[in-house]
Design a protein around this motif. Structure first.
Motif, PDB file in Angstrom:
ATOM      1  N   ALA A 193       0.832  -1.209   0.000  1.00 10.02           N
ATOM      2  CA  ALA A 193       0.000   0.000   0.000  1.00 10.02           C
ATOM      3  C   ALA A 193       0.861   1.251   0.000  1.00 10.02           C
ATOM      4  O   ALA A 193       2.025   1.228   0.412  1.00 10.02           O
ATOM      5  CB  ALA A 193      -0.917  -0.003   1.229  1.00 10.02           C
ATOM      6  N   GLY A 194       0.246   2.343  -0.437  1.00  7.40           N
ATOM      7  CA  GLY A 194       0.900   3.640  -0.369  1.00  7.40           C
ATOM      8  C   GLY A 194       1.859   3.897  -1.520  1.00  7.40           C
ATOM      9  O   GLY A 194       1.990   3.090  -2.450  1.00  7.40           O
ATOM     10  N   PRO A 195       2.569   5.019  -1.471  1.00  7.96           N
ATOM     11  CA  PRO A 195       3.537   5.366  -2.508  1.00  7.96           C
ATOM     12  C   PRO A 195       4.930   4.852  -2.154  1.00  7.96           C
ATOM     13  O   PRO A 195       5.150   4.326  -1.066  1.00  7.96           O
ATOM     14  CB  PRO A 195       3.520   6.897  -2.464  1.00  7.96           C
ATOM     15  N   THR A 196       5.840   4.983  -3.084  1.00  3.60           N
ATOM     16  CA  THR A 196       7.263   4.837  -2.768  1.00  3.60           C
ATOM     17  C   THR A 196       7.919   6.196  -2.953  1.00  3.60           C
ATOM     18  O   THR A 196       7.372   7.080  -3.614  1.00  3.60           O
ATOM     19  CB  THR A 196       7.955   3.798  -3.659  1.00  3.60           C
ATOM     20  N   GLN A 197       9.096   6.364  -2.370  1.00  5.04           N
ATOM     21  CA  GLN A 197       9.873   7.593  -2.516  1.00  5.04           C
ATOM     22  C   GLN A 197      11.243   7.241  -3.079  1.00  5.04           C
ATOM     23  O   GLN A 197      11.921   6.355  -2.563  1.00  5.04           O
ATOM     24  CB  GLN A 197      10.036   8.306  -1.168  1.00  5.04           C
ATOM     25  N   GLU A 198      11.648   7.943  -4.119  1.00  2.31           N
ATOM     26  CA  GLU A 198      12.950   7.710  -4.761  1.00  2.31           C
ATOM     27  C   GLU A 198      13.803   8.964  -4.607  1.00  2.31           C
ATOM     28  O   GLU A 198      13.467  10.027  -5.122  1.00  2.31           O
ATOM     29  CB  GLU A 198      12.762   7.366  -6.244  1.00  2.31           C
ATOM     30  N   ASP A 199      14.911   8.844  -3.883  1.00  2.00           N
ATOM     31  CA  ASP A 199      15.756   9.998  -3.589  1.00  2.00           C
ATOM     32  C   ASP A 199      16.429  10.543  -4.844  1.00  2.00           C
ATOM     33  O   ASP A 199      16.904   9.791  -5.703  1.00  2.00           O
ATOM     34  CB  ASP A 199      16.835   9.622  -2.569  1.00  2.00           C
ATOM     35  N   LEU A 200      16.482  11.891  -4.908  1.00  2.00           N
ATOM     36  CA  LEU A 200      17.246  12.582  -5.937  1.00  2.00           C
ATOM     37  C   LEU A 200      18.581  13.058  -5.370  1.00  2.00           C
ATOM     38  O   LEU A 200      19.619  12.951  -5.997  1.00  2.00           O
ATOM     39  CB  LEU A 200      16.461  13.780  -6.491  1.00  2.00           C
ATOM     40  N   ASP A 201      18.491  13.609  -4.161  1.00  2.00           N
ATOM     41  CA  ASP A 201      19.673  14.057  -3.425  1.00  2.00           C
ATOM     42  C   ASP A 201      19.305  14.024  -1.944  1.00  2.00           C
ATOM     43  O   ASP A 201      18.214  13.544  -1.595  1.00  2.00           O
ATOM     44  CB  ASP A 201      20.117  15.458  -3.903  1.00  2.00           C
ATOM     45  N   THR A 233       4.025  -1.269   3.601  1.00  2.00           N
ATOM     46  CA  THR A 233       3.518   0.069   3.321  1.00  2.00           C
ATOM     47  C   THR A 233       4.615   1.087   3.059  1.00  2.00           C
ATOM     48  O   THR A 233       5.640   1.106   3.751  1.00  2.00           O
ATOM     49  CB  THR A 233       2.627   0.567   4.478  1.00  2.00           C
ATOM     50  N   GLY A 234       4.381   1.897   2.040  1.00  2.00           N
ATOM     51  CA  GLY A 234       5.223   3.054   1.813  1.00  2.00           C
ATOM     52  C   GLY A 234       4.836   4.153   2.789  1.00  2.00           C
ATOM     53  O   GLY A 234       3.947   3.976   3.629  1.00  2.00           O
ATOM     54  N   PRO A 235       5.480   5.325   2.710  1.00  2.00           N
ATOM     55  CA  PRO A 235       5.221   6.415   3.661  1.00  2.00           C
ATOM     56  C   PRO A 235       3.816   7.001   3.484  1.00  2.00           C
ATOM     57  O   PRO A 235       3.477   7.524   2.427  1.00  2.00           O
ATOM     58  CB  PRO A 235       6.288   7.462   3.306  1.00  2.00           C
ATOM     59  N   VAL A 236       2.987   6.878   4.513  1.00  2.00           N
ATOM     60  CA  VAL A 236       1.630   7.433   4.494  1.00  2.00           C
ATOM     61  C   VAL A 236       1.357   8.102   5.834  1.00  2.00           C
ATOM     62  O   VAL A 236       2.090   7.908   6.801  1.00  2.00           O
ATOM     63  CB  VAL A 236       0.563   6.343   4.230  1.00  2.00           C
ATOM     64  N   THR A 251      11.491   2.991  -0.535  1.00  2.00           N
ATOM     65  CA  THR A 251      11.787   2.923  -1.956  1.00  2.00           C
ATOM     66  C   THR A 251      11.169   1.689  -2.606  1.00  2.00           C
ATOM     67  O   THR A 251      10.764   0.741  -1.934  1.00  2.00           O
ATOM     68  CB  THR A 251      13.307   2.888  -2.186  1.00  2.00           C
ATOM     69  N   ALA A 252      11.163   1.701  -3.947  1.00  2.00           N
ATOM     70  CA  ALA A 252      10.655   0.551  -4.694  1.00  2.00           C
ATOM     71  C   ALA A 252      11.521  -0.677  -4.453  1.00  2.00           C
ATOM     72  O   ALA A 252      11.008  -1.799  -4.348  1.00  2.00           O
ATOM     73  CB  ALA A 252      10.610   0.881  -6.186  1.00  2.00           C
ATOM     74  N   ILE A 253      12.835  -0.482  -4.356  1.00  2.00           N
ATOM     75  CA  ILE A 253      13.732  -1.612  -4.092  1.00  2.00           C
ATOM     76  C   ILE A 253      13.423  -2.235  -2.737  1.00  2.00           C
ATOM     77  O   ILE A 253      13.365  -3.468  -2.591  1.00  2.00           O
ATOM     78  CB  ILE A 253      15.203  -1.154  -4.141  1.00  2.00           C
ATOM     79  N   GLN A 254      13.206  -1.399  -1.725  1.00  2.00           N
ATOM     80  CA  GLN A 254      12.870  -1.913  -0.391  1.00  2.00           C
ATOM     81  C   GLN A 254      11.551  -2.675  -0.404  1.00  2.00           C
ATOM     82  O   GLN A 254      11.420  -3.727   0.228  1.00  2.00           O
ATOM     83  CB  GLN A 254      12.806  -0.758   0.608  1.00  2.00           C
ATOM     84  N   MET A 255      10.563  -2.159  -1.143  1.00  2.00           N
ATOM     85  CA  MET A 255       9.275  -2.848  -1.232  1.00  2.00           C
ATOM     86  C   MET A 255       9.431  -4.175  -1.968  1.00  2.00           C
ATOM     87  O   MET A 255       8.853  -5.196  -1.569  1.00  2.00           O
ATOM     88  CB  MET A 255       8.231  -1.965  -1.917  1.00  2.00           C
ATOM     89  N   LEU A 269      -1.756 -12.420  -2.562  1.00  2.00           N
ATOM     90  CA  LEU A 269      -0.962 -11.196  -2.606  1.00  2.00           C
ATOM     91  C   LEU A 269      -1.771 -10.112  -3.297  1.00  2.00           C
ATOM     92  O   LEU A 269      -2.260 -10.315  -4.413  1.00  2.00           O
ATOM     93  CB  LEU A 269       0.350 -11.428  -3.368  1.00  2.00           C
ATOM     94  N   VAL A 270      -1.926  -8.971  -2.625  1.00  2.00           N
ATOM     95  CA  VAL A 270      -2.645  -7.839  -3.206  1.00  2.00           C
ATOM     96  C   VAL A 270      -1.655  -6.687  -3.357  1.00  2.00           C
ATOM     97  O   VAL A 270      -1.188  -6.122  -2.373  1.00  2.00           O
ATOM     98  CB  VAL A 270      -3.831  -7.394  -2.327  1.00  2.00           C
ATOM     99  N   LYS A 271      -1.325  -6.368  -4.609  1.00  2.00           N
ATOM    100  CA  LYS A 271      -0.327  -5.343  -4.903  1.00  2.00           C
ATOM    101  C   LYS A 271      -1.042  -4.040  -5.234  1.00  2.00           C
ATOM    102  O   LYS A 271      -1.264  -3.709  -6.378  1.00  2.00           O
ATOM    103  CB  LYS A 271       0.529  -5.792  -6.091  1.00  2.00           C
ATOM    104  N   SER A 272      -1.412  -3.295  -4.186  1.00  2.00           N
ATOM    105  CA  SER A 272      -2.139  -2.045  -4.419  1.00  2.00           C
ATOM    106  C   SER A 272      -1.256  -0.805  -4.304  1.00  2.00           C
ATOM    107  O   SER A 272      -1.714   0.301  -4.553  1.00  2.00           O
ATOM    108  CB  SER A 272      -3.305  -1.930  -3.426  1.00  2.00           C
ATOM    109  N   ALA A 273       0.002  -0.973  -3.932  1.00  2.00           N
ATOM    110  CA  ALA A 273       0.899   0.180  -3.789  1.00  2.00           C
ATOM    111  C   ALA A 273       1.143   0.848  -5.139  1.00  2.00           C
ATOM    112  O   ALA A 273       1.167   0.196  -6.188  1.00  2.00           O
ATOM    113  CB  ALA A 273       2.225  -0.261  -3.175  1.00  2.00           C
ATOM    114  N   ALA A 274       1.332   2.162  -5.095  1.00  2.00           N
ATOM    115  CA  ALA A 274       1.695   2.929  -6.291  1.00  2.00           C
ATOM    116  C   ALA A 274       3.219   3.045  -6.315  1.00  2.00           C
ATOM    117  O   ALA A 274       3.799   3.955  -5.710  1.00  2.00           O
ATOM    118  CB  ALA A 274       1.040   4.306  -6.261  1.00  2.00           C
ATOM    119  N   VAL A 275       3.859   2.100  -6.977  1.00  2.00           N
ATOM    120  CA  VAL A 275       5.324   1.997  -6.962  1.00  2.00           C
ATOM    121  C   VAL A 275       5.913   2.783  -8.126  1.00  2.00           C
ATOM    122  O   VAL A 275       5.445   2.684  -9.256  1.00  2.00           O
ATOM    123  CB  VAL A 275       5.754   0.516  -7.052  1.00  2.00           C
TER     124      VAL A 275
END
Length: 403
Positions: A193-201, A233-236, A251-255, A269-275
């Motif tokens: 569930a939730g989003p993922t975050q991908e670091d830029l800097d 869960t991603g950060p929510v 991150t997507a890799i962590q998920m 398995l229910v893949k509802s996260a927005a990766v």
């Protein structure tokens, strides 16, 4: 349809005032709430407060002469769909553990055969005392369910565990216990569930608008239907549901790694996260400075979790994916169903009024190998049950074939 009856026991302690909020919330949700207070609880909050909030008379003394013909504690015990004690003091927990019945609350509690939920609240030393912990274990052995106390600053001035759990967590536990039909009992369900975050800097990251509401609703529905649930869960900003394992990732890799580690354990398995489909090829060690009117960043593809799990799934496992589109909904979702190896795709159109990120409702189209079904607008909570029931049907068919 008859209202479900909840008996709310209130023990003595400063947290008793929070029970008024719980009683009010349960009443507003349509439950028939009956409050029983210990004599000590009335020193912290008056029975009239609860009577005003629940529209039912509060019971305190076992030998109160202002009663109806039926024996009140037996009548309530028989009617109760759920018995909640919040806050539960060390004294009351000790009585519950050893079958002592010396007031209205403990007498009714002992007579009740419905599910029982206990939310302790007390001084840290009292809670951590081996005797209290032993009494809690005895209660659990007899089938009573506990919502763990929170940690923080206590009324006595101590800092530690012992605060009454948040009302939202107690209500979440109540919703779980009130669902009597448990068709998923003994099964393992994994939900992302939730989003993922991908670091830029070190300062910036790339993400999306996912709130996690749909995935959390699916996870709660699976838990309420009896499943052993792991929520990745991603950060929510949502509160974590009770009575399930929660794995927090960014991150997507962590998920991907968290789901991969469970590949042999799940039934559904229910893949509802927005990766995020992409991540930065190289995250800058320092904050990127403004350099003219253009910024060039090289991206690489993230692992496709749904496709990976679709390829790895066993004959007796079911995989569900989600598809959010802005155009060509059915066409794109059908491709996803086939190409990712999913058993079911939940597709929704972002630009529909009742659908989309952060909303409490959704409008979806369900795609399986057997056909396409468009559902009406419904709450995400109701849709969670709809999805889990459909996945259970697929699982039963699969295992019928395998067996």
């Amino acid at each position: 349809m008859n209202k479900k009856t909840i008996v709310l026991g209130v023990c003595g302690g400063i947290a008793a005032y929070k029970s008024a909020q719980l009683a009010s919330s349960l009443y507003k949700k349509g439950y028939d709430v009956h409050v029983i207070m210990t004599k000590n609880a009335t020193e912290f909050i008056t029975p009239m407060t609860f009577e005003t909030l629940t529209h039912n008379r509060v019971s305190v003394g076992t030998f109160d002469r202002n009663f109806q013909y039926d024996v009140n504690h037996i009548s309530l015990a028989k009617r109760a769909d759920l018995f909640v004690v919040a806050p539960a003091s060390a004294n009351c927990i000790a009585k519950f553990a050893h079958g002592l019945a010396d007031d209205m609350l403990t007498t009714t509690f002992l007579a009740a055969s419905c599910p029982k939920l206990i939310a302790p609240a007390m001084n840290t030393g009292m809670l951590n005392n081996p005797i209290t912990q032993h009494n809690i274990e005895i209660c659990k052995k007899y089938g009573m369910t506990f919502v763990e106390s929170d940690s923080g600053y206590l009324a006595c001035g101590d800092v530690g565990k012992g605060r009454l759990a948040e009302i939202e967590d107690i209500e979440d536990a109540i919703e779980s216990l009130l669902v009597k039909d448990k068709p998923l009992k003994g099964m393992k369900v994994v939900v992302t569930a939730g989003p993922t975050q991908e670091d830029l800097d070190p300062v910036r990251f790339m993400t999306n608008h996912s709130s996690g509401k749909m995935g959390y609703a699916v996870a709660r529905a699976a838990r309420n239907l009896g499943a052993d649930v792991t929520l990745v869960t991603g950060p929510v900003s949502l509160r974590k549901p009770v009575f399930m394992d929660v794995v927090e990732v960014r991150t997507a890799i962590q998920m991907f790694e968290a789901v991969e580690a469970l590949k042999d354990e799940y039934d559904i398995l229910v893949k509802s996260a927005a990766v995020s489909d992409y991540r930065v090829e190289r995250v800058s060690d320092h904050k990127m400075k403004k350099q003219g009117n253009q910024l060039t960043i090289d991206f690489v593809t993230n692992p496709d979790i749904l496709a990976h799990m679709g390829q790895l799934k066993k004959a007796n496992q079911v995989v569900c994916g989600f598809a959010m589109e802005t155009q060509d909904l059915v066409e794109n979702a059908t491709k996803k169903l086939v190409n990712k190896g999913a058993d079911l795709i939940v597709a929704n159109q972002l630009n529909e009024d009742a659908a989309g990120f952060k909303k409490d409702t959704n409008v979806v189209t369900i795609l399986t190998g057997e056909g396409i079904t468009k559902l009406d607008v419904m709450s995400k909570e109701a849709l969670g049950y709809e999805i889990m029931n459909r996945l259970l049907q697929i699982l039963v068919k699969k295992r019928g074939i395998v067996c």
